[in-house]
Enzyme design. Structure first.
Site, mmCIF file in Angstrom:
data_model
loop_
_atom_site.group_PDB
_atom_site.id
_atom_site.type_symbol
_atom_site.label_atom_id
_atom_site.label_comp_id
_atom_site.label_asym_id
_atom_site.label_seq_id
_atom_site.Cartn_x
_atom_site.Cartn_y
_atom_site.Cartn_z
ATOM 1 N N SER A 63 30.018 -30.605 -43.332
ATOM 2 C CA SER A 63 30.143 -31.359 -42.083
ATOM 3 C C SER A 63 29.660 -32.797 -42.132
ATOM 4 O O SER A 63 29.874 -33.540 -41.185
ATOM 5 C CB SER A 63 29.431 -30.625 -40.943
ATOM 6 O OG SER A 63 30.206 -29.539 -40.506
ATOM 7 N N LYS A 116 23.840 -37.648 -34.423
ATOM 8 C CA LYS A 116 24.724 -36.541 -34.068
ATOM 9 C C LYS A 116 24.103 -35.765 -32.914
ATOM 10 O O LYS A 116 22.875 -35.579 -32.889
ATOM 11 C CB LYS A 116 24.915 -35.640 -35.300
ATOM 12 C CG LYS A 116 25.910 -34.506 -35.111
ATOM 13 C CD LYS A 116 26.084 -33.710 -36.408
ATOM 14 C CE LYS A 116 27.094 -32.590 -36.268
ATOM 15 N NZ LYS A 116 27.311 -31.870 -37.546
ATOM 16 N N SER A 148 32.088 -31.285 -39.019
ATOM 17 C CA SER A 148 31.752 -31.365 -37.618
ATOM 18 C C SER A 148 31.114 -32.700 -37.202
ATOM 19 O O SER A 148 31.147 -33.031 -36.019
ATOM 20 C CB SER A 148 30.805 -30.222 -37.249
ATOM 21 O OG SER A 148 29.569 -30.337 -37.921
#
Lengths: 94, 482
Positions: free
Chosen positions: B172, B72, B148
């Protein structure tokens, strides 16, 4: 309860310049979110202790000996402005 | 099946038997990215040259030797970009150091491949808040992958990554995993060092794996944990082998179903899939009983005071001096800050900084922030009580199916409300996992549904055991999009 937020004051505290359109939009959106926060009134919170962290945390100390870190060139590598091996900032003193 | 579509466990077997090499895996992942990512838009950047070089040098004798893992874009990997999907860091930021968890993965033989899209600074549930572009759901590219960590879940679910790291502040990791049909694990708060993770809300943030199977989640978690002197909140707790519970049955394990979770607003088809999963767990010998988490109704308000408050202080480091965007032609130092931050941050980040600044400001601190911290105590105690009776708390991961892009575009509150099942584990610091538990036909496409299990603090072994037993007795994890 209708919230009135002084959005420009909050924005200045947050160091964010807002356009007039942004101010109107965020003020309305935040008022709605803050209205929803009224749900916090639904339980008796008097006498309840605060939780800042879910797990107990303590100060962590290490031996007072230097350790390897970023060298000057690495630390400065991402700076948008630098001079003489230092970060260059806007003038602070008039 | 292509190599990119396979699990870590399966690839490791083939590596050790010399059927394949790390280079084969990396080449296959790169080819899959080239083919599928123009549609999925999961990656922000890919350094193919570096991945191939790392594959050539990989040591397959190590536990994750030769396995590429997507990262990420808010976790620092030395020499790679780390934009947090924000204009603020897009221009010329290169990580000068590795996050602790990245060092650990490298030490275990894994290599890092690609920077995955996300909601800007991890604020959002759809990746639509990325400053660059929205990622797509591999099961229906008109829909969001969640967020997210949407890029991470889209890549793993769409078989253009073997596994990925995400971060979870209010769901997330788990929510996008549910949306994309993968497994997402948020470890106990403090299990994984946050050093090198760009901070959103420091008392809630936790790094964890997004994988194709529960076994893979355990295999990755084995190389993420441990006390780190660079993160004072990382726990000095024994790190077990997280695979030890895998393959054990769940006879007599107690599962709690919170009655407060049966609220209106949960899609009836999700409820039905979760009810089927519960029956299934009972069939495996699990004991399911109704429990109560009486303060569930204040979870969202508590979170949306605490997380923005912490974010508003964390994001004050973005001042245009040491790294990131800097506004040109400003008049003085105040104008420099005001303009730099106005230009660098996107709308959702501004909203949350403003909300956080407001709830911490003079005159409102007690009314919001202190109350939220008290409510957090009650939420934590709810779980303490529940875990006296049960071992695992069950729920849907999300109240809604993956939604179409733009569905929540101008109503932030409506999207905040969808976090109700995932937020409590962050507030209470507990480990939670989402596993696929079925599909729902919607508009002619089959969309995945996630089942969430939340366990006791530091008891990921039991959590993974339960999730694995359920997963292995179903075939949901074997289904592939397209």
């Amino acid at each position: 309860m209708a919230h009135h937020i002084d959005i420009q004051h909050t924005a200045k505290l947050a160091r964010l310049k807002l356009t007039d359109q942004e101010a109107v939009k965020y003020e309305a959106q935040l008022a709605k979110v803050l209205d929803y926060m009224e749900t916090l009134e639904g339980h008796d919170l008097s006498g309840v202790e605060l939780t800042a962290h879910a797990t107990p945390i303590y100060d962590v100390w290490r031996e007072d000996v230097p350790v390897e870190g970023l060298d000057r060139a690495e630390a400065l590598a991402n700076a948008p402005r630098k001079t003489a091996g230092q970060f260059l900032i806007s003038r602070v003193v008039e | 099946m292509s190599l990119a579509a396979q699990s870590i466990a399966s690839l490791r077997k083939q590596l050790l038997s010399k059927e394949i090499t790390p280079t084969d895996i990396v080449k296959d992942v790169l080819a899959s990215i080239e083919k599928q990512d123009p549609t999925l838009k999961a990656y922000l950047s890919v350094d193919a040259e570096r991945a191939l070089a790392d594959a050539a040098n990989a040591d397959i004798s190590k536990p994750l030797g030769g396995i590429p893992i997507g990262i990420k874009d808010n976790i620092n990997v030395k020499g790679a970009p780390c934009t947090c999907a924000s204009k603020f860091l897009a221009e010329n930021y290169t990580s000068p150091y590795n996050a602790t968890c990245v060092n650990q993965l490298h030490a275990a033989g894994a290599l890092t491949l690609g920077r995955l899209n996300m909601d800007e600074f991890a604020m959002g549930s759809s990746t639509e808040n990325s400053a660059f572009f929205a990622s797509r759901n591999p099961w229906d590219t008109e829909r969001v992958p969640g967020g997210s960590s949407g890029g991470s879940a889209s890549a793993v679910g769409g078989d253009i990554a073997i596994a990925a790291l995400g971060s979870d502040t209010g769901g997330s990791i788990r929510q996008p995993s549910a949306f994309c049909g993968c497994v997402g694990l948020k470890p106990t708060y403090g299990r994984v060092s946050r050093y090198g993770l760009v901070a959103f809300a420091s008392s809630l943030d936790q790094i964890g794996p997004i994988t194709k199977t529960v076994e893979d989640a355990a295999l990755v978690l084995n190389h993420l944990c441990g006390k780190d002197g660079r993160d004072s909140t990382s726990l000095d707790a024994t790190v077990p082998d997280f695979t030890t519970g895998l393959g054990q049955d769940i006879k007599g394990l107690r599962f709690g179903l919170p009655k407060e979770y049966l609220v209106d607003g949960v899609d009836a088809r999700i409820r039905s899939a979760v009810e089927t999963a519960i029956t299934h767990i009972q069939g495996l010998g699990g004991i399911v009983e109704e429990i109560s988490l009486p303060h569930t109704d204040v979870g969202i308000a508590t979170y949306y005071v605490i997380a923005p408050a912490e974010a508003s202080t964390n994001l004050s480091r973005f001042d245009g001096v040491r790294y990131g965007h800097r506004a040109e032609n400003t008049t003085d130092v105040l104008d420099h800050y005001l303009t730099t931050r106005a230009e660098g941050f996107g709308p959702e980040v501004k909203r949350r900084i403003l909300l956080g600044t407001y709830v911490l400001s003079s005159g409102y601190y007690d009314a919001y922030y202190v109350k939220a911290q008290k409510a957090r105590t009650l939420i934590r105690k709810d779980f303490d009580e529940a875990f006296k009776k049960v071992d695992i708390v069950l729920s849907p991961t999300t109240p809604e199916l993956p939604f179409k892009l733009g569905a929540h575009s101008d109503d932030p509150l409506s999207i905040y409300l969808a976090d109700l099942f995932t937020i409590p584990a962050n507030l209470a610091g507990l480990p939670g996992i989402s596993v696929p538990c079925g599909f729902v036909e919607d508009g002619g496409t089959a969309l995945p549904v996630g089942l969430q299990m939340v366990g006791r603090a530091l008891d990921e072994v039991t959590l993974l055991r339960a999730a694995h037993a359920y997963e292995q007795s179903t075939s949901w994890h074997l289904k592939k999009p397209r």
